[in-house]
Structure formats: structure tokens, C-alpha cells
Scaffold this active site. Sequence first.
Site, PDB file in Angstrom:
ATOM      1  N   TRP A   7       9.668  -3.139  12.454  1.00  0.00           N
ATOM      2  CA  TRP A   7       9.591  -3.516  11.034  1.00  0.00           C
ATOM      3  C   TRP A   7      10.869  -3.104  10.313  1.00  0.00           C
ATOM      4  CZ3 TRP A   7       9.416  -0.980   6.201  1.00  0.00           C
ATOM      5  CH2 TRP A   7       9.439   0.411   6.244  1.00  0.00           C
ATOM      6  N   TYR A  36       7.168   6.104  -0.940  1.00  0.00           N
ATOM      7  CA  TYR A  36       6.523   6.646  -2.150  1.00  0.00           C
ATOM      8  C   TYR A  36       5.929   5.536  -2.998  1.00  0.00           C
ATOM      9  CZ  TYR A  36       8.221  10.945  -0.440  1.00  0.00           C
ATOM     10  OH  TYR A  36       8.421  12.007   0.382  1.00  0.00           O
ATOM     11  N   ASP A  77      -4.221  -8.196 -21.852  1.00  0.00           N
ATOM     12  CA  ASP A  77      -3.820  -8.806 -20.576  1.00  0.00           C
ATOM     13  C   ASP A  77      -2.488  -8.190 -20.181  1.00  0.00           C
ATOM     14  OD1 ASP A  77      -3.226 -10.641 -18.380  1.00  0.00           O
ATOM     15  OD2 ASP A  77      -4.743 -11.942 -19.275  1.00  0.00           O
ATOM     16  N   SER A  90      -6.409  10.838  -8.666  1.00  0.00           N
ATOM     17  CA  SER A  90      -6.422  11.663  -9.876  1.00  0.00           C
ATOM     18  C   SER A  90      -7.464  11.191 -10.887  1.00  0.00           C
ATOM     19  CB  SER A  90      -5.039  11.661 -10.545  1.00  0.00           C
ATOM     20  OG  SER A  90      -4.086  12.157  -9.650  1.00  0.00           O
ATOM     21  N   LYS A 104       0.610  18.601  -6.420  1.00  0.00           N
ATOM     22  CA  LYS A 104      -0.448  17.614  -6.633  1.00  0.00           C
ATOM     23  C   LYS A 104      -1.724  18.016  -5.906  1.00  0.00           C
ATOM     24  CE  LYS A 104       1.773  13.405  -7.867  1.00  0.00           C
ATOM     25  NZ  LYS A 104       0.707  13.029  -8.782  1.00  0.00           N
ATOM     26  N   HIS A 122      13.022   4.800   2.092  1.00  0.00           N
ATOM     27  CA  HIS A 122      12.322   6.036   1.758  1.00  0.00           C
ATOM     28  C   HIS A 122      11.617   5.970   0.404  1.00  0.00           C
ATOM     29  CE1 HIS A 122      10.740   9.696   3.110  1.00  0.00           C
ATOM     30  NE2 HIS A 122      10.783  10.072   1.857  1.00  0.00           N
ATOM     31  N   ARG A 135       8.003   5.581  20.946  1.00  0.00           N
ATOM     32  CA  ARG A 135       7.208   4.563  20.279  1.00  0.00           C
ATOM     33  C   ARG A 135       7.748   3.191  20.676  1.00  0.00           C
ATOM     34  NH1 ARG A 135       9.523   4.682  14.082  1.00  0.00           N
ATOM     35  NH2 ARG A 135       8.040   3.000  13.794  1.00  0.00           N
ATOM     36  N   HIS A 181       2.892  -6.209  12.984  1.00  0.00           N
ATOM     37  CA  HIS A 181       1.876  -5.284  12.465  1.00  0.00           C
ATOM     38  C   HIS A 181       2.476  -4.480  11.302  1.00  0.00           C
ATOM     39  CE1 HIS A 181      -1.071  -2.085  12.183  1.00  0.00           C
ATOM     40  NE2 HIS A 181      -0.145  -1.188  12.487  1.00  0.00           N
ATOM     41  N   THR A 201       4.732  17.617  -4.003  1.00  0.00           N
ATOM     42  CA  THR A 201       3.551  17.073  -3.331  1.00  0.00           C
ATOM     43  C   THR A 201       2.483  18.154  -3.221  1.00  0.00           C
ATOM     44  OG1 THR A 201       5.113  15.769  -2.049  1.00  0.00           O
ATOM     45  CG2 THR A 201       2.825  15.660  -1.376  1.00  0.00           C
ATOM     46  N   GLU A 235      10.453   3.405  -0.686  1.00  0.00           N
ATOM     47  CA  GLU A 235       9.344   2.513  -0.339  1.00  0.00           C
ATOM     48  C   GLU A 235       8.093   3.300   0.082  1.00  0.00           C
ATOM     49  OE1 GLU A 235       8.670  -0.616  -0.445  1.00  0.00           O
ATOM     50  OE2 GLU A 235       7.030  -0.856   0.996  1.00  0.00           O
ATOM     51  N   SER A 237       8.642 -11.198  -5.577  1.00  0.00           N
ATOM     52  CA  SER A 237       7.315 -11.047  -6.155  1.00  0.00           C
ATOM     53  C   SER A 237       7.102  -9.622  -6.654  1.00  0.00           C
ATOM     54  CB  SER A 237       6.271 -11.420  -5.096  1.00  0.00           C
ATOM     55  OG  SER A 237       5.041 -10.842  -5.397  1.00  0.00           O
ATOM     56  N   SER A 238       7.518  -8.646  -5.839  1.00  0.00           N
ATOM     57  CA  SER A 238       7.350  -7.237  -6.237  1.00  0.00           C
ATOM     58  C   SER A 238       8.149  -6.913  -7.484  1.00  0.00           C
ATOM     59  CB  SER A 238       7.823  -6.297  -5.130  1.00  0.00           C
ATOM     60  OG  SER A 238       6.945  -6.320  -4.063  1.00  0.00           O
ATOM     61  N   HIS A 292      17.095  11.303   6.540  1.00  0.00           N
ATOM     62  CA  HIS A 292      16.276  12.055   7.503  1.00  0.00           C
ATOM     63  C   HIS A 292      15.606  11.115   8.502  1.00  0.00           C
ATOM     64  CE1 HIS A 292      12.695  11.926   4.473  1.00  0.00           C
ATOM     65  NE2 HIS A 292      12.568  10.959   5.337  1.00  0.00           N
ATOM     66  N   HIS A 293      15.695   9.815   8.238  1.00  0.00           N
ATOM     67  CA  HIS A 293      15.212   8.841   9.239  1.00  0.00           C
ATOM     68  C   HIS A 293      16.259   8.608  10.318  1.00  0.00           C
ATOM     69  CE1 HIS A 293      11.726   7.517   6.841  1.00  0.00           C
ATOM     70  NE2 HIS A 293      12.493   7.819   5.815  1.00  0.00           N
TER      71      HIS A 293
END
Lengths: 386, 535
Positions: free
Chosen positions: B151, B266, B115, B277, B340, B262, B459, B86, B337, B264, B178-179, B311-312
Site C-alpha cells: 500500500w 493520526y 447542515d 471521548s 488521553k 505519518h 511481512r 487490502h 497519547t 495519515e 474527495s478528502s 521512523h518508518h
Amino acid sequence: MKLAKRLQSLMLGVSLMAAAASTWAVPDIDGGPAVNEITFQKPVTQIADQIYSLHNMMMIICLVIFVAVFGVMFYSIFKHRKSAGHKAATFHESTTVEILWTIVPFIIVIAMALPATRTVVAMKDTSDADLTIKVTGMQWKWGYQYLDGDAKGVNFLSQLATPRDQINETAAKGDNYLLEVDNEVVVPVNKKVRLVLTANDVIHSWTIQRFGVKQDAIPGFVRDTWFKAEQIGTYRGQCVELCGKEHAFMPIVVKVVSDADFKAWADGKQKELAAQADDPNKTWTIDELKQRGEKVFNTNCAACHQTNGKGVPGSFPALDGSPVVNGPKADQINVVLNGRNGKMPAWKGVLSPTEIAAAITYTRNSWSNKAAENIVQPAEVVAASK
Amino acid sequence: MSSTTVDHAHDHSHGHGHDDHHGAPHGWRRWLFATNHKDIGTLYLWFSFTMFLMGGVLALMIRTELFQPGLQFFNPEFFNQLTTMHGLMMVFGAIMPAFVGFANWMIPLQIGASDMAFARMNNFSFWLLPPAAILLAGSFFVPGGAPAAGWTIYAPLSTQMGMGMDMGIFALHIMGASSIMGSINIITTILNMRAPGMTLMKMPMFCWTWLITAYLLIAVMPVLAGAITMTLTDRHFGTTFFNAAGGGDPVMFQHIFWFFGHPEVYIMILPAFGIVSHVVPTFARKPLFGYASMVYATSSIAILSFIVWAHHMFTTGMPVTAQLFFMYATMLIAVPTGVKVFNWIATMWRGSMTFETPMLFAVGFIFVFTMGGFTGLILAVTPIDIQMQDTYYVVAHFHYVLVAGSLFAMFSGFYYWAPKWTGHMYNETSGKIHFWASIITFNITFFPMHFLGLAGMPRRIADYPAQFTDFNQIATIGAFGFGLSQVYFLFFVIIPTIRGGKQAEAKPWDGAEGLEWTVPSPAPFHTFEEPPEVK
């Protein structure tokens, strides 16, 4: 229309299921989560108490900011809408405002972090402990060894006591479902207990929320943490780092007792261990070993290799018909002692030579296995361990 | 045509005899050999929606098992595969490609380019994804099943898995490649192909957020590739990067992973900020408040995202100075943040607002995403984080920022730009039903998870103590509601909007600004062959 009707009946079904399930009354249990608890469990150490207060403080500040900011937003949504005839203003910049709402949040977040700093420092201070316990995470149980104090030398494995048939829904669930173990860790009240943690196979994580303690147990490394419980009682937690298939089934239970009770427990435990200690030089009969081995196998090996010895195809190899189990015993002793492929754990030091010999003998004579070398004595295991 | 800053109007609708070979190809060739940014954008969007539905089915299977304590439907091995897959499918298969789809469609239209810069590489970066998805989904059917280590595929659990893990690793490698190609394309396009007169500080916010995101991707995807390659060699070639017995360290995997992981998060939220926006000023009929500060805030978030990864990992045990550093650095992210959010609200302030579906999703995004932001702030406080690490509180937190954040912003973007893509207006009532159903069922699903986490429910567990039952049941009911809302979205919004509906004007929103609204709806196959002049 048809879809709408189906949706209705589905929702009805789901709500009926919910109603049926909630008729089973669940009690609050000692030292575990209360039913439908909505905040931290009640703390029993100063650290946990500080965390509890920190969280309350954060919640209040965040709620105030949230209400203020979204009060403004919803006021705007209701007043400044086209349908209310509001005409759009054209401003799109204000350096003053922008600086203000950068600086003020900056001050707020620093103010939030400052009181936490004290707690961070206190949590890391494991010095001057009254008692040290080594905790070893294993798939899927905890090993405990008392390194000093009255209970020095006491060591045992602690695993889930909830019977399988409760998990598989063939028996009614007990009150302490999934939060009960066969051997609880016992510690004295008001004493600083230092835990040194490691793991045998993968990363596990040891926690008792009411102590404010959570520390990963990392294979090959030692980490430490501490707690000082201030209330006698039983406290419960669960492994919180994904550690494989039985991750949900390796709880942690700590019994905090008075000094006198701790001494009595330690004394009893030491005597019990002395009585149980097997002389590794004793020669056993095959039936004795098989009988002992079945118990050892079912508690330590069956989670992967299964009680029927068939394993789980693709994940855990079958022992029934295995060439290693039916071949020369030296190979099997070696695999059990030292592990294999990072999947089969090394049991050297976890189980006694007698237990290893018994388990091997049991596998060599069970299911369809009829190994030529059908008995392994503890002395052979001792020899192979050297 | 509506008033516009551009003078070229729609010169391309008269055909273009001078380059016959550029006519739209037909049939499967149009898609397999696609080099047109709009076609590739469409491919990306359909691919990601498919993965979103697959990942959603896995989520519903998880919630089904968790409806009651005890094991009713799936064994724990399979349950772990469900949670892992998932996560992988949603992160790498749904959210990331969906934003690339938006980028492909909108960036050339917004900057007035004909293009993307590298049209063939664009084709390749999309067509890498289906093989990766097949590897990922196919891993369910190999001996040992799909990856089941979460994951985050923490070593050494990930070295224990069967060949499904190898397939997962290869899938991640391919998606990463690809990314990276997508990002190179986006950066080159934005930096080199802007219409004359469009300086960087006149560029639409969506392009700005994507430019920064693309740099993040190029910086961190190779880091992930490194981590999973080391896992692969640990598994098969006797290396011991993450095995203490050979001098390695399991915690090093986490450091490398989160150095990717991390930024990632963002990567998955900055383009969402970009979409919001655009939507908020359009429906407030008022220019975006603090454009420059939005750009600086986005950049600050991106830079800070590189120094907060640990922090993870507060519970892995690290020196007290490291804990304090990562706590303070993490708290700081709240500042840009916050800027924004304040800017969006200031944009709404004294506007002349209407609440069509894109605006509903944008306002819903601001409201619910901010809740996820606040739980993030609470989690940043080290002692509290230690108490909540690996509990459902974390699950609630990142679903508030990824579902109510990224996903709702993409829904907002879909409703906002679908008239440009399809040439048809969606049905407003259907859109509103989709919004209200989504936001209500989303909160029913994930709000109770805060309580579960606070009370200590770990979890990734297949079975839980009975004290947690009621909130889990509420979450499961909500999850099915949310799943059905997305099926509704497919059958009652997306497909009808593609098939027909009211003809969309070139600029269907009276408050909209930007070059994309100067071309007809649907956008013709070729746009801006003559670059527009931006004043």
C-alpha cells in the site's frame, strides 16, 4: 439455526485442517528461527545482544505501566458500576494531576531512549573494518563481492536452494525450507565485517537478525553497515523489503568460520574462479553455447520469462516468438546488456560476456524460435558493451 | 423530552410549509442528488462498510494462503496484489470515508447547525468515491493485475507494475480530492456554523478531533498527490524523480510518502479518540475528565505527527543524528497519547458505569489500542525498530491501532448513535455478541503476529519457513472468526436495527450530553433550522 449448524461444521473443518497440518514435525534449525519462537533469535554479536536487552527492558517497563494503568481501570470497572450501586462523582478537572501525568511519562520516555542512543551510535560506526563485502540485491537473488582481504576479488551470486517442488507442495519440505542458498557468504569469526549495499533493480533489504543487522539495498546508491560475529556457525535471514513476486524466495545465509577456514575457503574460491573465468575471445560452437545458455537462462531469466519462454502475459513478455529475439541480434544484445523500461534489468557487469552470449544464443534457438542470426559470440557482447 | 440546555425542542416535526422544495426527495434522486448531511453521511457509511467487507475478503484470502507453508492457493504475484489492495481499500476506502460519514452525520447535529456549509460540494466529495473504488477494484481485471507494490507503493517497484498501478494512482488522486473537499467542508462548518453560545472550548470533543484531523488532511493529501504524480510521470513520461540513473532518488519517494503517511495514521485515529471521548462520559455518567487537556493533547499529537515520519525508514540508512532526532520525537508522541488514556480512565473513575455495547467497545478500544500504543513505543526505539522493520511485529502493531483502535471506536460510535440515525434501539444481546466475538477473534488473529515478527518473519511474503507455521495457523483461524463476526454485525445488528426494533427515545442514554440528543430519534430530515441557544 441453519446458519449456526453451518458455522459449527465450518469451525470443525478448520480445526481438523489445523490438526492435520501440525502433525508434520518441524525441527529448529541452526541460525534460523526456532519453532514457535516468541522473542528475538539468540544474538551472536554485541549489537544484537544490546538490542535484545533493550527490548527486554522496554517490555518490562511497558508491562509494569500496562498492569498499573489497567489495574486502575479494571478496579474502577468492577467497583464504580451502577449495578454495584455506585453514585457518580462530579469532578472533571485537576491541574495538578494533569501536569503530573504529562511530566512523569515525559521523563519515562526520555529514560527509555537514552540507553538506546549508545547503540544507535555504535550501529552506525562502520570504521576500521577488517573485511569489506559489496552486497547487491537483485530480483531475486543476492550478489556478493569481496572487496579486500584474503578473499579479494571473490564474487558470486547467491540464491534460494529450496527446490520448486517443495514450494509447490509436490515434494516434502526440507528442514531449511526457504532459508537455504546455493552459495553462502563466508566470513571469519570475531572480525569486523563491513557490508556496502546497493541494488540493481528495486529496493531490497539485507538482514541477519542474530547479527542485529538490517539495511536496505537501494538501486543507484550505496549504504553501509557492519557486524562482528562472535560465534562460529551458520546464520539465516530473508529479504525484508517487498521486491516483487519472488520476495519470499531470496534468503540470506552467512557462514561464520575460523580464520584458518576462511583463508582456505578464500583460496579455494579464488582458484575456482580463475579456472572458471571464460576467455571472452574464445569462439564457441553453437551447441556449446546452447548448452551453457540453458543453464544461464534457467537461473537468471526464467523467473520472469518462464522456462517455456512464454513469459507472464501482462507482466513479463514472452521470448517465444518475440520479434526482438528473432530479429537482428544487435537489438537483443543491447536489451540484455542495458535493460529496458526499468523492468528488464541491465545484465552488464552481472553476468559475464560469455554467459550473456550463451543465454542469447539459447533463446534464439529454443522453443519455436529460429532466428536467422542464431549465434552470438562473447566477443560481440564485449564489443557491444563498450 | 429529557432535560436539555436548549429551548427549541423539536419544532421541525410540525412540517415546514415555508420551504416546500426542501422536502425529502424519493428514490434514486434522493441519493444521487443528495445535499442533506444525514443522507450523505449514510452514503459514506454504507460505502465504507462495503469497502470494509471487500478489504476483509482480501485479508481472508491472504490468511488462507498463509495457513500453511508452501504455495497452495495463490501465486506470489497475486498474493502481492492481495496485500496491496487490502491495505489501500482499508485505509482509503474503509476507515477514512467511514469517519467522514460520522462527521457528516454528527458534526451539524453536535454544533447545532442545519447542515454542512457546502451542501453541493458535500455531494460531490461523496460521489467521487465510487468511481475511485471502481478504478481500484477494477485493476484486478486488467493485464498485469492490481497494484502489487504494497500500500506504500515504494518506487522503483511501483514503476515496474502494469496498468493496474496507474488505475490505483488515479483512484488515490480522486480519493485525495474527495478528502480535501470533505475537510474544507468540515472546517468551514465547524468554524462558522456553531450555534450561538457554543465557543470553541465548549465544542464536543468529536468536533474538536475532526477539526484537527481536517487540517491534517488538507496539509498532507496534496503531498501524497505529489508523490504519486511523480510516480506516474516516472512510469510514463520519462522523468526520473525516483530513478538514480537520471539523478533521482528512490528514498525520496519514501520521505514524501511518509510525510503524508505519518499524519495519515493520526487522521485515522484522532476522530476515534473523539468518539470514545463521548461514549466514556455517557456511560460513566460523569463529565469528561480534563476536556481542555484533551484538546491540547490532540493538537500536540497533530503537530508532532509532522516531525516523526522517518521512523518508518530507519533501515534505509540515514545519518546518526537523524536517527536520534526521529527516535526522540517519536517517543514524545507517547506523552499526549498517554494523557488521553489517563483522562478516559479518570473519567471512568468513581463514575456510575453501565456496560452497554458502545461502552464495551470504548473500553475494549482503550485496552487493546493501548497495547498497540506500547508496541509503537517499542518500535520507536531505533535499534529495536531496525530489528523489527518489515516484520510481522509491525503488522501486529498497526492492526492493533487501526482495527482495535479506529474500527472498534467506529463500532462504539455506531452503537452509540445508531438510535439517533435509525430511530431504533439495536438488540443489546446481539451487540454484546458482536463485541465479544470481535475482541476475542481480533486478539487470536493479531497477538501471535508479535511473536512471528520478533522471531523474524518478514511481512508481505507469500510463503514462509516452516518454523513459523503454528502461529500463522492460529492467526488464520482467528481471522476467519473475525470476518464472520463482521458478517454477523451486518445481518444481526445493522439490518435489524434499520428495519425495526424498540423505538428509540430522543435521548436513549441517560448520561448523554450534547445537542444531538435534543432532536427526536430518528433525526428528522431537517434539524436546527432555527439555531439552538447554548448556555
